[in-house]
Structure formats: C-alpha cells, structure tokens
Design an enzyme around this catalytic site. Structure first.
Site, mmCIF file in Angstrom:
data_model
loop_
_atom_site.group_PDB
_atom_site.id
_atom_site.type_symbol
_atom_site.label_atom_id
_atom_site.label_comp_id
_atom_site.label_asym_id
_atom_site.label_seq_id
_atom_site.Cartn_x
_atom_site.Cartn_y
_atom_site.Cartn_z
ATOM 1 N N SER A 133 0.809 -1.215 0.000
ATOM 2 C CA SER A 133 0.000 0.000 0.000
ATOM 3 C C SER A 133 0.844 1.267 0.000
ATOM 4 O O SER A 133 0.301 2.352 -0.221
ATOM 5 C CB SER A 133 -0.930 0.013 1.219
ATOM 6 O OG SER A 133 -1.857 -1.035 1.111
ATOM 7 N N SER A 198 -1.571 4.199 3.117
ATOM 8 C CA SER A 198 -2.379 4.867 2.079
ATOM 9 C C SER A 198 -2.520 6.361 2.330
ATOM 10 O O SER A 198 -2.139 7.171 1.470
ATOM 11 C CB SER A 198 -3.754 4.217 1.939
ATOM 12 O OG SER A 198 -3.647 2.828 1.839
ATOM 13 N N ASP A 363 -8.625 -4.524 3.157
ATOM 14 C CA ASP A 363 -7.322 -5.185 3.092
ATOM 15 C C ASP A 363 -7.062 -6.075 4.310
ATOM 16 O O ASP A 363 -6.618 -7.212 4.180
ATOM 17 C CB ASP A 363 -6.253 -4.099 2.985
ATOM 18 C CG ASP A 363 -4.841 -4.651 2.921
ATOM 19 O OD1 ASP A 363 -4.501 -5.266 1.897
ATOM 20 O OD2 ASP A 363 -4.090 -4.469 3.897
ATOM 21 N N HIS A 367 -6.510 -10.098 4.453
ATOM 22 C CA HIS A 367 -5.283 -10.703 4.998
ATOM 23 C C HIS A 367 -5.610 -11.792 6.015
ATOM 24 O O HIS A 367 -4.849 -12.726 6.202
ATOM 25 C CB HIS A 367 -4.399 -9.637 5.651
ATOM 26 C CG HIS A 367 -3.600 -8.830 4.677
ATOM 27 N ND1 HIS A 367 -2.779 -9.392 3.720
ATOM 28 C CD2 HIS A 367 -3.495 -7.488 4.500
ATOM 29 C CE1 HIS A 367 -2.202 -8.431 3.010
ATOM 30 N NE2 HIS A 367 -2.619 -7.269 3.457
ATOM 31 N N ASP A 404 -5.839 0.102 -4.354
ATOM 32 C CA ASP A 404 -4.382 0.166 -4.503
ATOM 33 C C ASP A 404 -3.825 -1.111 -5.138
ATOM 34 O O ASP A 404 -2.931 -1.073 -5.955
ATOM 35 C CB ASP A 404 -3.706 0.481 -3.161
ATOM 36 C CG ASP A 404 -4.210 -0.351 -1.997
ATOM 37 O OD1 ASP A 404 -5.135 -1.180 -2.177
ATOM 38 O OD2 ASP A 404 -3.686 -0.172 -0.886
ATOM 39 N N HIS A 405 -4.404 -2.248 -4.744
ATOM 40 C CA HIS A 405 -3.917 -3.539 -5.262
ATOM 41 C C HIS A 405 -5.009 -4.560 -5.044
ATOM 42 O O HIS A 405 -5.970 -4.313 -4.317
ATOM 43 C CB HIS A 405 -2.647 -3.958 -4.514
ATOM 44 C CG HIS A 405 -2.821 -3.943 -3.028
ATOM 45 N ND1 HIS A 405 -3.604 -4.869 -2.373
ATOM 46 C CD2 HIS A 405 -2.380 -3.080 -2.076
ATOM 47 C CE1 HIS A 405 -3.609 -4.583 -1.084
ATOM 48 N NE2 HIS A 405 -2.883 -3.503 -0.867
ATOM 49 N N HIS A 481 -1.376 -9.970 -1.120
ATOM 50 C CA HIS A 481 -1.989 -9.158 -2.168
ATOM 51 C C HIS A 481 -1.954 -9.928 -3.480
ATOM 52 O O HIS A 481 -1.240 -10.910 -3.611
ATOM 53 C CB HIS A 481 -1.225 -7.840 -2.337
ATOM 54 C CG HIS A 481 -1.240 -6.994 -1.105
ATOM 55 N ND1 HIS A 481 -0.404 -5.926 -0.931
ATOM 56 C CD2 HIS A 481 -1.999 -7.057 0.018
ATOM 57 C CE1 HIS A 481 -0.640 -5.356 0.241
ATOM 58 N NE2 HIS A 481 -1.606 -6.036 0.839
HETATM 59 ZN ZN LIG Z 1 -2.377 -5.387 2.620
#
Ligand SMILES: [Zn+2]
Ligand SMILES: *[C@@H]1O[C@H](CO)[C@@H](O)[C@H](O)[C@H]1NC(C)=O
Length: 551
Positions: A133, A198, A363, A367, A404-405, A481
């Site tokens: 990130s 971020s 996110d 995870h 972001d991903h 990710h």
């Molecule tokens: Zn992450």
C-alpha cells in the site's frame, strides 16, 4: 505400440463427452443441503423474457445518452480508495448488498457502479511484481512508481535507507500538495491509522512506511532527527500541516509513551511530544478555528458548525471494522459520516478542494481470510460515495474510486443464482467435501487435511460468523496481495480520461489535468485561462442578474 499424445487426448476427450463437458462437468449435488443456500432468493420472473434484457439495455443506453454536462475544470476532486478492493471483492460486495435486501444480489448496482467511466490500473511497483500500500499510494497520489514499502520518495530510495531519503531531490509532491499550491483545500479520511501507508502517501516522504512514530524510526536503527516519523511530518511538515481535514485512527503515534489517551491506550512516542497538542497550538497561534475530536459524538458536533481545521483521531490504532462498531454501539463514526464532515469543512473554500477517502480495512479482512468483513467494509465505502454525491455539486466535482492492489480471494463455483455469497458453493469438490464460494489461494484459513481429505470448513463451530476465516490453499500467516489490475470508476469533469488500461501512477495526473492542478495543468491551455474563471464568471452573472432585477 505406445499410445501417442494424440490418442491419449482423444480418448480423454471421448471420456469427457460421455460425462458431458470435461471442463464444465455436470454439477454434483451436495450430500446435505447447505443451510446458507436454502436462503437463496429466486430471480425476478421477468428475467425469463428477452424483453426484460432488451429494456434493461435500452435504459442503460439512455442513461449514457443523457449524460449530464460537466464543467470543463473540476473544482473539487474526491478520490475514494478501497485498500485491497479487488474486482472479485467488488462483485461479491454488490451481491451481499442485494442479498441483504432479500434479492438474488448479482444484479445489484453500488453507488460507484453508476459512474459512467471505468478503467483498469496496473499496480506493480518499481522493484516488486506485486505491490504494497506504500508504493501504490505513492503512485496514485504522487504520480510516480517507486519501491515497495516506501512513501513519497522516488525509486532512487531503497526501503529503510534513511540517508538516501534525506536527499530532498528524492521527495515527491502529492496531488494534495498541488491542490494547496493552487489555493484549494485538502483533507484525508481513513479507517486505518492516519499514519498508515495509504493516507501517508498524501503527505509523507519516508524510506519506510513503518516509521509512523519516532519510536518506530529508532526501532529501525535510524535517527528521527534525520528521518522524521510520519506522524511528525503530518503535523509539522508541508503539506500535512496545511490539511484542513485529518480524520482516522492512530492516536498512539501522536502521544508520548508516558501518557494514556482518551480511551486509556498508551502513546508510543519516545520524544515526550504530544503532536495533537502541537497541532492545536499551531492553529490557535495562526488564529484558525479548529477542533480536535476523538469520538463519534464529537465529530457529529463538528459537522453542525464546521471549523476551518478538523482533526479527528477515533482510535489508538486502526478504527473498528464497521460491523464491530455497529455491534459496540457506534461510538466511532462511519466512513460516510467522516466523509460528510470532511466535505462540510473543505467546502468552505470557494476555490474547491482535494479529498482522499479510504476504506482501509478491506485489506485487513482479506489478509485474515475473512470475506464477510471485507465485503461489509466495501459497502461502507459505497455508502461514503453516496454521501459525497449527495453533498457535492455534480457539475464541478470529480469523483474517482479505485483500489491500490488486488487480493487472492476467488469468487468461484457454479452456484445457482442468488446463492448466499458468503455460503458454500452449490457444488462439492471431487473429494465430496464442500467448498466456499469465496475462498483464498493463501492465508491463515489453511486447514490441514483430515485422514487425507480436505477439512469440511462448514463444520467449524464458528461458521458462518462475521469474523470466520474461509479456506485457503497455501498456509500463510497473512494472506497476500494479488498482482492483477484494479478497477477505476470516475464521474465528473474530464471523466473520459479515466477509460482504458494504464499505469496506476497516471491517476493523480489525470485528476490534476481535470482540476487544473500540479504539473499536468501547465500542459493544458485551458488551465491558464481558467484560473479564476468559474467563480469570476459566476460573480459577474450574479451582478448582472441583480441589476436586471432592479429595473
Ligand atoms: Zn495489505
Ligand atoms: C518510553 O520512552 C522512553 C524514552 O523517552 C524509553 O526509554 C522507554 O523505554 C519507553 N517505554 C516504553 C514502554 O516503550
């Protein structure tokens, strides 16, 4: 004669034909009806007709044809970021919302899915195939790709290299700084620590995203006097020290380790400084109206009479998941409430603003292999977009939403329409063991096989709790990710720029072009003339109208 590859594949194909299609074999009914799928809503009868889909398409064409006109230059830019908001997450979140309303769900449209323009962004960073990130924040906020784990510095800075990052030539400006340079306001909103990667992309220059407080810099063997921590940069360096709005979690990086915060959590600073107090003193000395708030009630109070500067830190660490906060009686504001507060403060500037709004814990849920929480956080983001859309004039406000991903959650199987998006697939594995519609290729949800067979995760005691972990193929403490592209949604002035497939680092330049900010503005002829054009023209018009009325 040995069988050739050809005869082998022909006989495999014949075998497959006997069973239907080798690649799409007939469904194997689950041995026991899954409790979750029993809830499936059936599709609307009308969907059986061609006319339904024709009219659905014609309505969509009409929606495109009556596209409203937007100003040539965006006055306000709001960038929404779903941290880890992969394309499967977008699709599954929309199904969850529809299913919560008693519909099948797949047909649902979330707020940003009404934006007329979509694109795809490539997310790799300079030294990694799959990014984090920090390098992505540098890309989508500063317009430059750099190294994994680094923030607001060029790829000339290796991660952890304080000396390299001390060279100002490596420092990058963000679109928030470009907005301030143009006399507009800037703000950041997140559900994570405000010093997390971020939001820090908007204001920090740091060789390591982990340097959130001075103790983190020291723990890495570095000197905070040479490489100031991220919280210190937010309060005392440009552009953070000019942000009118700072809302999120993460009080601990702002308070000394000898003190306890409003919710009895210890600070993390070793230098004895209270940065929240420093922020307040700076504002007071400059004669700027300001408010520091630390809970929902405080924020809602600030919405009613917005100060010029608003700092809200609602947790010692990350803010709670929206589902957790709802259960705990809502003493933390929602992302939509924070977005509204931010817009009310920033809208006081007639020149406009840049606002960054992050749903940062999609996110974290991924995870931990927790799809329910990831989807719920996505819906909180959709609600924040709805709120912004209600509050801002459409013609002059560019709204952009992206991630972001990606992550490695799969949305898989051949379940019937409306099947519980958080439940098991209608199908079974070839091992006769159920599998989840949403599962992961890696992460802590890995279960060891039992007697040589996959574990039946639906027999977990906690299934299907909100914080239940779905299954994963490869054991990893934290799911990774993903490296594929992420979606970009846009609506407003210059929205057409956002179509196509491009490097993620183009995003701030596209937004800046649309809003006449930063280096991109110098390349756009319209920007030099447009500087005060919109407000000046409006003022002239108002004067003429007033004169006309008097006669
Ligand atoms: Zn992450
Ligand atoms: C608190 O900070 C001091 C330095 O000011 C340091 O020596 C001490 O170890 C820290 N305590 C904790 C618990 O981190």
């Amino acid at each position: 004669m040995r069988p050739s590859l050809l005869t082998l594949s022909v006989s495999l194909a014949l075998l497959a034909m006997a069973r239907g299609d080798r690649y799409h074999p007939a469904r194997r009914a689950p041995a026991t009806a899954a409790p979750a799928s029993a809830r499936a809503a059936t599709p609307d009868e009308a969907e059986r007709s061609a006319a339904y889909w024709y009219s659905e398409a014609f309505a969509a064409i009409d929606e495109r044809l009556v596209e409203p006109t937007y100003d040539e230059v965006a006055r306000n830019v709001v960038m929404f970021l779903g941290d880890g908001l992969s394309v499967p997450t977008l699709a599954a979140a929309r199904a969850l919302r529809g299913q919560r309303a008693g519909r099948p769900g797949e047909e649902e449209r979330l707020s940003y899915e009404h934006f007329p323009v979509t694109g795809l962004a490539k997310t790799y960073c300079v030294d990694k195939q799959i990014p984090d990130s920090a390098c992505t924040a540098t890309a989508y906020l500063c317009g430059v790709k750099n190294n994994y784990g680094t923030l607001g510095v060029t790829a000339a800075v290796p991660r952890h290299d304080c000396a390299a990052s001390a060279d100002p030539a490596t420092h990058l400006d963000s679109i928030a700084a470009w907005a301030l340079a143009d006399g507009r306001s800037a703000g950041i909103v997140t559900t994570t620590r405000i010093t997390h990667a971020s939001p820090a992309g908007a204001y920090a220059n740091s060789a390591n995203r982990g340097w959130e407080s001075d103790s983190d810099v020291r723990a890495d063997g570095q000197d905070p006097a040479r490489c100031p921590d991220i919280a210190d940069q937010l309060v005392n360096s440009h552009p953070g020290n000019k942000f009118q709005v700072i809302l999120g979690g993460g009080r601990r990086a702002f308070r000394p380790n000898t003190t306890f915060d409003e919710e009895s959590q210890p600070g993390r600073r070793w230098d004895g400084r209270d940065l929240i107090e420093e922020w307040r003193v700076q504002r007071d000395e400059a004669g700027q109206s300001n408010a520091y708030v630390w809970n929902r009630a405080g924020l809602l109070g600030a919405i009613n009479s917005p100060p010029d500067y608003l700092l809200g830190l609602f947790e010692s660490g990350h803010m709670q998941y929206a589902a957790e906060a709802r259960q705990a009686g809502n003493d933390e504001p929602t992302l939509a409430e924070m977005t509204e507060a931010a817009i009310r403060v920033l809208s006081k500037n007639p020149r406009g603003f840049f606002l960054f709004v992050e749903s940062g814990r999609i996110d974290h849920a991924h995870h931990d292999n927790m799809p329910h929480l990831a989807l719920d956080e996505t819906l909180a983001l959709a609600a924040a977009v709805t709120r912004a859309d209600e509050l801002l004039p459409r013609a002059s406000s560019l709204l952009v939403l992206t991630a972001d991903h990606s992550h490695v959650m799969a949305y898989n199987g051949y379940s019937r329409r409306g099947n519980d998006i958080l439940g098991v697939s209608d199908d079974l594995g070839d091992d006769d063991v159920p599998y989840m519609t949403l599962s992961y290729t890696n992460g802590p949800g890995y279960r060891p096989h039992v007697d040589g067979r996959r574990a039946d995760v639906t027999s977990d005691n906690t299934f299907p709790a909100v914080a239940w972990k779905s299954h994963a193929e490869v054991p990893l403490e934290s799911e990774t990710h993903g490296g594929e592209d992420v979606a970009v949604f846009a609506r407003g002035p210059a929205q057409a720029l956002f179509t196509g497939l491009y490097e993620q680092s183009q995003l701030p330049h596209l937004m800046a072009h649309a809003a006449c900010l930063g280096p991109a503005a110098a390349r756009r002829a319209l920007c030099s003339g447009a500087e005060l054009a919109a407000p000046a023209a409006a003022l002239l018009f108002a004067l003429l109208a007033a004169l006309f009325h008097m006669h």
